[in-house]
Each structure stands twice: as C-alpha cells, then as structure tokens.
Design a protein around this motif. Structure first.
Motif, PDB file in Angstrom:
ATOM      1  N   UNK A 260       0.839  -1.202   0.000  1.00  0.00           N
ATOM      2  CA  UNK A 260       0.000   0.000   0.000  1.00  0.00           C
ATOM      3  C   UNK A 260       0.869   1.244   0.000  1.00  0.00           C
ATOM      4  N   UNK A 261       0.566   2.210  -0.866  1.00  0.00           N
ATOM      5  CA  UNK A 261       1.447   3.370  -0.979  1.00  0.00           C
ATOM      6  C   UNK A 261       0.765   4.462  -1.779  1.00  0.00           C
ATOM      7  N   UNK A 262       1.387   5.645  -1.754  1.00  0.00           N
ATOM      8  CA  UNK A 262       1.072   6.728  -2.673  1.00  0.00           C
ATOM      9  C   UNK A 262       2.144   6.709  -3.764  1.00  0.00           C
ATOM     10  N   UNK A 286       5.514   6.759  -1.525  1.00  0.00           N
ATOM     11  CA  UNK A 286       5.507   7.054  -0.096  1.00  0.00           C
ATOM     12  C   UNK A 286       4.845   5.869   0.594  1.00  0.00           C
ATOM     13  N   UNK A 287       5.640   5.036   1.245  1.00  0.00           N
ATOM     14  CA  UNK A 287       5.148   3.812   1.870  1.00  0.00           C
ATOM     15  C   UNK A 287       5.255   3.955   3.381  1.00  0.00           C
ATOM     16  N   UNK A 288       4.111   4.087   4.033  1.00  0.00           N
ATOM     17  CA  UNK A 288       4.065   4.193   5.501  1.00  0.00           C
ATOM     18  C   UNK A 288       5.017   5.267   6.020  1.00  0.00           C
ATOM     19  N   UNK A 320      11.949   0.698  -1.749  1.00  0.00           N
ATOM     20  CA  UNK A 320      11.027   1.325  -0.808  1.00  0.00           C
ATOM     21  C   UNK A 320      11.234   0.659   0.551  1.00  0.00           C
ATOM     22  N   UNK A 321      10.807   1.308   1.632  1.00  0.00           N
ATOM     23  CA  UNK A 321      10.970   0.697   2.952  1.00  0.00           C
ATOM     24  C   UNK A 321      10.312  -0.681   3.007  1.00  0.00           C
ATOM     25  N   UNK A 322      11.104  -1.676   3.393  1.00  0.00           N
ATOM     26  CA  UNK A 322      10.593  -3.038   3.503  1.00  0.00           C
ATOM     27  C   UNK A 322      10.734  -3.862   2.256  1.00  0.00           C
ATOM     28  N   UNK A 323      11.134  -3.287   1.131  1.00  0.00           N
ATOM     29  CA  UNK A 323      11.288  -4.041  -0.121  1.00  0.00           C
ATOM     30  C   UNK A 323      12.333  -3.341  -0.984  1.00  0.00           C
ATOM     31  N   UNK A 324      13.526  -3.903  -0.992  1.00  0.00           N
ATOM     32  CA  UNK A 324      14.616  -3.372  -1.829  1.00  0.00           C
ATOM     33  C   UNK A 324      15.223  -4.534  -2.594  1.00  0.00           C
ATOM     34  N   UNK A 351      17.709  -9.691  -3.641  1.00  0.00           N
ATOM     35  CA  UNK A 351      17.382  -8.717  -2.596  1.00  0.00           C
ATOM     36  C   UNK A 351      18.639  -8.037  -2.088  1.00  0.00           C
ATOM     37  N   UNK A 352      18.513  -6.775  -1.700  1.00  0.00           N
ATOM     38  CA  UNK A 352      19.650  -6.066  -1.123  1.00  0.00           C
ATOM     39  C   UNK A 352      20.062  -6.680   0.216  1.00  0.00           C
ATOM     40  N   UNK A 353      19.074  -7.157   0.966  1.00  0.00           N
ATOM     41  CA  UNK A 353      19.339  -7.758   2.271  1.00  0.00           C
ATOM     42  C   UNK A 353      18.579  -9.080   2.354  1.00  0.00           C
ATOM     43  N   UNK A 354      19.175 -10.180   1.854  1.00  0.00           N
ATOM     44  CA  UNK A 354      18.459 -11.463   1.829  1.00  0.00           C
ATOM     45  C   UNK A 354      18.204 -12.051   3.202  1.00  0.00           C
TER      46      UNK A 354
END
Length: 421
Positions: A260-262, A286-288, A320-324, A351-354
C-alpha cells in the motif's frame, strides 16, 4: 479442463486425480454439441501425500433457444480428515439475464461485485443494469457479504448504485455510492467518481476516486493522462493503493511489489522499429511515511507482423521501505507450426538484504500448447520457483478443452450451380 500438481521442499510429490472428471466431461460433449442446451464442466482434484484431498468443480450452462439466460457455478470441496470434517463452499453461483437489445441485464446469486469506483466485494445478492440508447447507464445492487459455507449472518448487508453517462467516444462519467452495515449499524459508506475522456485524438485521460464518508478521507484513487505522437507514447500517472484491492500474484514481481502506498510517475513507449518496442517507467512512492521508488526498462521484439511470436527482456528495481530488490525477466513466445506454440518466462530477483533466505530467488514458467482445426486444444505448463517463504516450489498444469458450439464444416453441394452459390 484443468489438472494441477504441486511439489514443495521435501514434503513429497502431489498427484492429480483428474481422469474421472475428464471422462465425465468428454462423455456428454457430443450430446451437448447436438442439443440447443450447451453445458460445460471443468474439474480439478488434488492430493498431497497422505493429506486431505481437495477439488474445484466449475459448471456452465447456456441455451441457444433462450440466449438471454445463462448460469454458472464454482464449487470448492475437500476433506479435512474423517467423515465429520468434510468441507465445501460455493464460490460463484449466478444466473444472468439480458434483454435481447442490451437495454437491461441482471444477475442474481453469489458473485464478485465490481463497478465504477466501488471496491470489489463478494456478495449473495442482485445486480441490475439499465442502459438507454442515448448513453445513460443506471446500476443498482444489494445483498449480503459472503460468509464461508453459508454461515449465519448478523444483519450484515450492503446496498448501492451507480449512474453513468457517455458522450460519444469522447467522455464517460460515473458516480457511485455504496453503504455497508454490520449488525445493522453502518460500518462503511463511500461515494465514488470515475471519468474517462479523449478530448483530442492524441490525448487520453482517466481517473477514479472513492471517498470514505464514515472516516472522512480518500479511500483510494488513481489518475492517468497519456499523449501519443507518431511512434511515441507518454503517460503520467498517480495512485493511492489499498491492500484490500484484488491484485494478481502471478509472479515474484507482483508478489514482492504489492505494498500500500502513494505513487506518482511516468511511463514512456517508443516504437524503435516496426517490430521493436522500448518501454521505460519510473515512479516515486511514499510507503508508511518512508520515501522510495521503483522503475523498469522493457524491450519487446515481435517475430512476425501479427505478433503471434515475440521475445522480451525486462529489468526492474524496487527501493522502498521493507522491499529493496533488483529483478530481471525474460519472456518468449514462439509459434512452432501445425497448431503448436511454445512460451516461457524466466525471472531472477536479488534482494539487497536477503537475511539468510538465499542470494537470489528464481522463478520460471514454460508452456506448450496445441490447437486443432476442429476446436480441440491441449496445453501443458510447468512452473518452478524459490521464494523467501519456500526453498523450492513447483506446479504443473494440464488443460484439455473443446469448443462444443462450433458447427462442423459441411461439404459443398456438387449439385449447386455457380450462380446459386
């Protein structure tokens, strides 16, 4: 006709019991082709090792003598272990009516309601649509939100409607309203507007929005504007996404990017050659309360003028925060001749951080289909993937279908003259 098997990790292979369903459907196929009443049945059954079986049955009916009525049913059934644990549910059960000239249509039963800016919702109810020759449309609907296995309801229901007007092919405007009650009290009330217009040949504009009257504020909205000039097309878009919307999850890209985001961004398409399209898209999100963005580049090469065969390559980045993560997708569809067609999709996401879940997550799908001149079609597909949730997962799908209402080709009458033909 569909059959599906799944294998995951070391849990054992799943096998499919579709032979009885296929035999039943093919058994009445010849009879259905000869009668005005056309029936179709699809069945899918599945078991996994020693676990409980489950299946889906789809039934459809049409009457050539009464084309204004048709029926459809989708039923799920399964065994949770033991005779007392038998379970089942009706997902879709509808009867549709339509006036021969298209002025009035109606459906009743269990279905998913989606119209205008109304959020999709599954109901047991009625949806009636009236259309006027001058472009006006009036819709009304009402019913009870679906409770699994026809369970008891505590005065839960919803009602609403939509009024729309089209002006030629240049403008379409609709206003919708829906009210939902739980235990007899208003739990949600929304009013929505949807509009689409093409004021000039090179410009298209579309938008919809839903405003929550219970908790005042924009519930969800989307707008876009596209301009065309020769081989170029540019689209600007913005949206406020809600996690309650029905979104497809057919690949890792859609699963990992469903947040969910703008969002606000643009998409550009350039026909670089008669058979080559280049596309690029970028958006800020813009995510949360956290800022981020996503973008992708895609190239599609058509192998023939009709586009029956094509090759594609896509590179995507989400930050985005939580998904890179960064992903690559390759797509191919190749006609093989004599009714055969092969298609495949391959994806790899890094993923950037698996976090110990693997350096890269691959996903692949390959399919082979065959279609005859008599309406028969046979297709098989194999899907395999590794995701953050599953180390290994594989699915297989086999489909057999036949167009029962296609009339056979009659041989020419040798006694006819050229003039009478």
């Amino acid at each position: 006709m569909s059959c599906k098997t799944t294998a995951s990790d070391h849990l054992g292979q799943r096998f499919v019991a579709c032979a009885v369903a296929m035999a039943s459907a093919m058994g009445f196929a010849s009879r259905a082709a000869a009668d005005p009443l056309r029936l179709r049945a699809d069945a899918l059954a599945e078991t996994q090792g020693t676990s409980s079986p489950a299946g889906i049955v789809v039934l459809q009916g049409e009457d050539a003598m009464r084309p204004w009525v048709e029926a459809e049913a989708l039923v799920w059934t399964g065994d949770r272990g033991g005779a007392a644990a038998l379970a089942g549910d009706v997902l879709v059960l509808t009867v549709r009516f339509r006036e021969p000239h298209g002025y009035v249509s109606a459906r009743a039963g269990r279905f998913v309601l989606a119209t205008g800016a109304v959020r999709p919702v599954q109901i047991d109810g009625v949806h009636v649509v009236g259309r006027a020759p001058w472009g006006s449309t009036v819709e009304t609907f009402g019913g009870l939100p679906v409770v699994p296995r026809f369970g008891s309801r505590s005065f839960d229901w919803l009602v609403g409607g939509r009024v729309a007007q089209t002006v030629g092919s240049a403008l379409a405007l609709g206003v919708s309203y829906v009210q939902r009650r739980e235990d007899g009290e208003i739990s949600n009330e929304e009013v929505g507007v949807d509009v689409a217009t093409a004021p000039v040949r090179w410009l298209d504009v579309a938008a919809f929005g839903a405003y929550d009257l219970t908790s005042p504020g924009l519930a969800e909205g989307r707008a876009s504007a596209a301009v065309r000039s020769g081989d170029w097309r540019l689209e600007l878009f913005g949206s406020q996404l809600s996690p309650g919307r029905l979104l497809p999850a057919t690949s890792l890209f859609s699963v990992l990017g469903d947040l969910p985001s703008h969002t606000a961004g643009a998409t550009a398409r350039w026909r670089a050659a008669p058979r080559l399209d280049l596309l690029a898209s970028g958006a800020g999100q813009d995510v949360a309360g956290g800022l981020g963005g996503n973008g992708w580049l895609r190239a599609t090469l058509r192998l023939d003028d009709d586009g029956a065969g094509s090759l594609g390559l896509e590179v995507r980045r989400v930050d985005v925060p939580g998904a890179r993560w960064t992903g690559v997708r390759a797509i191919g569809a190749i006609p093989l001749g004599k009714g055969f067609r092969y298609s495949t999709e391959l994806e790899v996401v890094a993923a950037d951080h698996p976090d110990g879940r693997g350096v890269a997550w691959p996903w692949g799908l390959s399919a082979l289909s065959w279609r005859s001149d008599h309406g028969w079609e046979l297709a098989g597909a194999l899907e395999a993937s590794a995701t953050p949730q599953h180390r290994y997962e594989a699915d297989a799908l086999v489909r057999l279908s036949c167009a029962l209402d296609r009339p056979p080709r009659a041989p020419p009458d040798r006694g006819q003259t050229t003039a009478s033909r």
